[in-house]
Design a protein around this motif. Sequence first.
Motif, PDB file in Angstrom:
ATOM      1  N   ARG A  33      -2.787   3.916  -3.197  1.00  0.00           N
ATOM      2  CA  ARG A  33      -2.592   2.890  -4.221  1.00  0.00           C
ATOM      3  C   ARG A  33      -2.262   1.577  -3.528  1.00  0.00           C
ATOM      4  NH1 ARG A  33      -2.754   4.643  -9.328  1.00  0.00           N
ATOM      5  NH2 ARG A  33      -2.492   6.879  -9.726  1.00  0.00           N
ATOM      6  N   ILE A  34      -3.062   0.560  -3.812  1.00  0.00           N
ATOM      7  CA  ILE A  34      -2.887  -0.757  -3.200  1.00  0.00           C
ATOM      8  C   ILE A  34      -2.734  -1.781  -4.319  1.00  0.00           C
ATOM      9  CG2 ILE A  34      -3.831  -2.458  -1.616  1.00  0.00           C
ATOM     10  CD1 ILE A  34      -5.485   0.872  -1.576  1.00  0.00           C
ATOM     11  N   ASN A  35      -1.640  -2.550  -4.289  1.00  0.00           N
ATOM     12  CA  ASN A  35      -1.382  -3.581  -5.286  1.00  0.00           C
ATOM     13  C   ASN A  35      -1.120  -4.915  -4.605  1.00  0.00           C
ATOM     14  OD1 ASN A  35      -1.547  -1.662  -7.316  1.00  0.00           O
ATOM     15  ND2 ASN A  35       0.664  -1.372  -7.449  1.00  0.00           N
ATOM     16  N   LEU A  73       0.856  -1.192   0.000  1.00  0.00           N
ATOM     17  CA  LEU A  73       0.000   0.000   0.000  1.00  0.00           C
ATOM     18  C   LEU A  73       0.888   1.236   0.000  1.00  0.00           C
ATOM     19  CD1 LEU A  73      -3.155   0.867   2.049  1.00  0.00           C
ATOM     20  CD2 LEU A  73      -1.142   2.337   2.240  1.00  0.00           C
ATOM     21  N   GLY A  74       0.524   2.194  -0.821  1.00  0.00           N
ATOM     22  CA  GLY A  74       1.205   3.480  -0.812  1.00  0.00           C
ATOM     23  C   GLY A  74       0.233   4.590  -0.457  1.00  0.00           C
ATOM     24  N   ALA A  81      -5.781  -1.210  -6.836  1.00  0.00           N
ATOM     25  CA  ALA A  81      -6.892  -0.297  -6.533  1.00  0.00           C
ATOM     26  C   ALA A  81      -6.322   1.069  -6.220  1.00  0.00           C
ATOM     27  CB  ALA A  81      -7.719  -0.817  -5.357  1.00  0.00           C
ATOM     28  N   CYS A  82      -7.104   2.093  -6.492  1.00  0.00           N
ATOM     29  CA  CYS A  82      -6.670   3.468  -6.260  1.00  0.00           C
ATOM     30  C   CYS A  82      -7.846   4.291  -5.722  1.00  0.00           C
ATOM     31  CB  CYS A  82      -6.153   4.081  -7.568  1.00  0.00           C
ATOM     32  SG  CYS A  82      -5.758   5.857  -7.464  1.00  0.00           S
ATOM     33  N   THR A  89      -9.320  -1.487   3.279  1.00  0.00           N
ATOM     34  CA  THR A  89      -8.163  -2.052   3.972  1.00  0.00           C
ATOM     35  C   THR A  89      -8.591  -3.022   5.080  1.00  0.00           C
ATOM     36  OG1 THR A  89      -8.041  -0.113   5.445  1.00  0.00           O
ATOM     37  CG2 THR A  89      -6.696  -0.083   3.444  1.00  0.00           C
ATOM     38  N   THR A  90      -9.756  -2.792   5.673  1.00  0.00           N
ATOM     39  CA  THR A  90     -10.260  -3.725   6.679  1.00  0.00           C
ATOM     40  C   THR A  90     -10.571  -5.077   6.037  1.00  0.00           C
ATOM     41  OG1 THR A  90     -11.185  -1.936   8.023  1.00  0.00           O
ATOM     42  CG2 THR A  90     -12.069  -4.136   8.387  1.00  0.00           C
TER      43      THR A  90
END
Length: 288
Positions: free
Chosen positions: A74-76, A61-62, A89-90, A104-105
């Motif tokens: 940004r999650i990859n 995650l960024g 996902a963004c 995120t949960t």
Amino acid sequence: MPPHDDLRTIDGDVYVSPRYLAGTTAIGDPALAPLLDLGWELEHDDLGNAFVHAPDRKVRLGYLPEGEDDGLWRINAYKDPFGPPTWGACFNDSCPTEFVRAFTTALAEAYEHGPGAYLAAPDPGSADRDPFNAIAPLINRGWQIDHPRWGVFAVQSPDGLAGLEFTTGRLDPETELTTRDARWQMWAGTSIDRPAWYATASTGTPVALLKAVTECVSDPTPLPRWQEETYSYVQGLARLTPVIPPRPPAATPLDVQRAAARRPAALTTSSVPRWSTTSRPALPGPRR
């Protein structure tokens, strides 16, 4: 009013309704917490961006307030930590933080179940992974089916100020991860071309993660915000309701009796010493 809010700790002085017209809280901690609670590694760069890594380095995650575009989150996820992302996902910099936290949960829960959960691509032939499961919460809460253009299935909120689009057909994997031309796109505002906020997800994003977001977005419970922060809601369209602290309960007769019992006894003339001719003279005070 949110059912579990403690009015002593609510971060805001108004409730914004519908909640998809509320903007970001500008605080990333609530959305990072579900992953950090699992022991994921947190790093920072010199610019103030934050990066969170799963222990196996297969999910990253960024949080990018100093990123190159408005993609704040940004999650990859990866099958191979050194290969291309399996899904991404963004969420942009105006998206309500609560929606990111819902994602995120769900991601934290999926990670605990292993790669079969957090890398589970949508599958129309599977009851649990059918893409329609991500759309169902919206339809169940009154969102309307729409076909805005060829190859796009969409649903819109009753007021037309929020929507979700699902693009059919083949898409370029790199384009999905770097632009808004992704398999899934959610938005709110007066126009999808210039939305108040947006979120995207690529083809392989697990349905359970998407469903967590659509359930949160369509929840009728309003979100608390500070009224003076005009960026935190779509001005002129959102309904703002003051956060009113609860009134203290009226005192009962028993409360009155207990309060009276705690008071010191009333002073009377017999309890006050009187000066008389036999009283000791006052001691001299210090010299000035």
